[in-house]
Enzyme design. Structure first.
Site, mmCIF file in Angstrom:
data_model
loop_
_atom_site.group_PDB
_atom_site.id
_atom_site.type_symbol
_atom_site.label_atom_id
_atom_site.label_comp_id
_atom_site.label_asym_id
_atom_site.label_seq_id
_atom_site.Cartn_x
_atom_site.Cartn_y
_atom_site.Cartn_z
ATOM 1 N N GLY A 10 77.595 -41.356 2.856
ATOM 2 C CA GLY A 10 77.336 -40.142 2.413
ATOM 3 C C GLY A 10 76.248 -39.998 1.965
ATOM 4 C CG ASP A 127 84.271 -36.820 -2.268
ATOM 5 O OD1 ASP A 127 83.751 -36.118 -2.586
ATOM 6 O OD2 ASP A 127 84.834 -38.272 -1.508
HETATM 7 O O1 F6P Z 1 82.327 -39.361 0.675
HETATM 8 C C1 F6P Z 1 81.479 -38.296 -0.159
HETATM 9 C C2 F6P Z 1 82.116 -36.987 1.846
HETATM 10 O O2 F6P Z 1 81.530 -35.471 1.133
HETATM 11 C C3 F6P Z 1 83.174 -36.268 1.376
HETATM 12 O O3 F6P Z 1 83.981 -35.472 0.360
HETATM 13 C C4 F6P Z 1 83.364 -36.060 2.904
HETATM 14 O O4 F6P Z 1 85.035 -35.996 3.418
HETATM 15 C C5 F6P Z 1 82.675 -36.514 3.499
HETATM 16 O O5 F6P Z 1 82.000 -36.888 3.048
HETATM 17 C C6 F6P Z 1 82.143 -35.963 4.193
HETATM 18 O O6 F6P Z 1 81.265 -36.981 5.500
HETATM 19 P P1 F6P Z 1 80.389 -36.723 6.587
HETATM 20 O O7 F6P Z 1 79.368 -35.788 6.017
HETATM 21 O O8 F6P Z 1 80.373 -38.168 7.091
HETATM 22 O O9 F6P Z 1 81.188 -35.787 7.391
#
Ligand code: F6P
Length: 342
Positions: A10, A127
């Site tokens: 992410g 996070d």
């Molecule tokens: O790991 C960072 C994060 O923003 C988490 O807080 C969240 O669960 C996840 O990535 C969301 O990921 P994506 O953007 O792939 O849905």
């Protein structure tokens, strides 16, 4: 040296600041060449990259996102993944790679290190759940966004005598929920580490009503889960690292709280707003310090290490330590703030 850089997982504010610092120091001080792989490990597997120069990385310090793109590609999901990584290293004459990522990207970097690939890690994630560093860049920015949203929701909650549920990010760790909730004076904070009891949540809200406060703010991490058998929630699809797509607990809480208490309840899901936009000064500086330390580490041959903030100093720690376990909110820390709830 010829150095590769990638951003995986992410995205988060501050990634571009790392890239800029690496490129500046690599070229100007060490006389290196730097290439940036597209979309995380996908770019390495598919040999998709751009040359990075001082010119091409100008002006990116305050920009959110990543100029390299990102993905959740996992080379270990393919039988030929490690071979492809080695082939790209050989074809591009790489001396090593700087991987900027969270638990998944750095988990891959650590495994590749065991397989003899020269990688240095830089920790990022909103996070803030990576072990071995006191903090990751991106967290401070996410916290600012979430806290500001809670402040805004507070005033409208009060005007309408509503219960407002704010769902923030945090899959396995409740740092964003806990800190934004504390900063915003939330009445209930729910984190993934501690399954919640919906009766207790409603009890806290009712108690506020009894004390003459007819609105409440409930901050819930997206990974917050009810105690077994107390409330149903639905599971989402999973990514290449086996993580379910979360988001939904806020709306479930909205329904459940309104049904149980009879008070009007609304949910707001902050979602990717927390990951976008310009990094705070704290995140820009931390990301820059990590970038400078990472390229120096490459020149010292410190492969298999990760840059980490320890107190006020940047140190190098083994990548394996960083990914061995997640840094979650300790139960005693969460309980310490219980007196502020309700
Ligand atoms: O790991 C960072 C994060 O923003 C988490 O807080 C969240 O669960 C996840 O990535 C969301 O990921 P994506 O953007 O792939 O849905």
């Amino acid at each position: 040296m010829r150095i590769g850089v990638l951003t995986g997982g992410g995205d988060c504010p501050g990634l571009n600041a790392v890239i800029r610092a690496v490129v500046r120091k690599a070229i100007d001080e060490h006389g290196d060449q730097v290439i940036g792989f597209r979309d995380g490990w996908r770019g390495v597997l598919e040999d998709a990259f751009d040359e990075l120069t001082i010119e091409s990385t100008r002006g990116i310090l305050p920009r959110g996102g990543t100029i390299l793109g990102s993905s959740r590609t996992n080379p270990y999901k393919r039988d030929d993944g490690v071979e492809l990584v080695r082939a790209t290293f050989a074809r591009r004459g790489l001396d090593g790679l700087i991987a900027i990522g969270g638990e998944d990207t750095l988990g891959v970097a650590s495994r590749l290190g065991d397989d003899g690939v020269k990688v240095i890690g830089v920790p990022k994630t909103i996070d803030n759940d990576l072990a071995a560093t006191d903090v990751t860049f991106g967290f401070d920015t996410a916290l600012h966004v979430a806290s500001e949203a809670i402040d805004r929701l507070h005033t409208t909650a009060e005007s309408h005598n509503r219960i407002l549920v704010v769902e923030v990010m945090g899959r396995h760790a409740g740092w964003i929920a806990l800190h934004s909730g504390l900063a915003g004076g939330a009445d209930v904070i729910l984190i993934p580490e501690i399954p919640f009891d919906i009766d207790e949540v409603c009890g806290l809200i009712r108690r506020r009503h009894e004390r003459g406060r007819y609105f409440s703010i409930v901050v819930a991490a997206e990974g917050a889960t009810p105690k077994a058998g107390t409330m149903t929630i639905s599971a989402g699809e999973v990514d290449e690292f086996g993580h379910p797509r979360l988001g939904g607990i806020g709306y479930r809480l909205e329904q459940e709280i309104e049904e149980r208490t009879g008070y009007e309840t609304r949910a707001t899901v902050l979602g990717h707003v927390q990951r976008g936009g310009t990094p705070t000064p704290f995140d820009r500086v931390l990301a820059t310090r990590f970038g400078l330390a990472a390229i120096d580490a490459a020149h010292r041959g410190a492969w298999g290490k990760m840059t980490a903030l320890r107190s006020t100093e940047i140190e190098l720690v083994p990548l394996s330590h960083a990914v061995a376990q997640l840094r979650t909110v300790p139960a005693e820390e969460y309980r310490r703030y219980g007196v502020l709830f309700g």
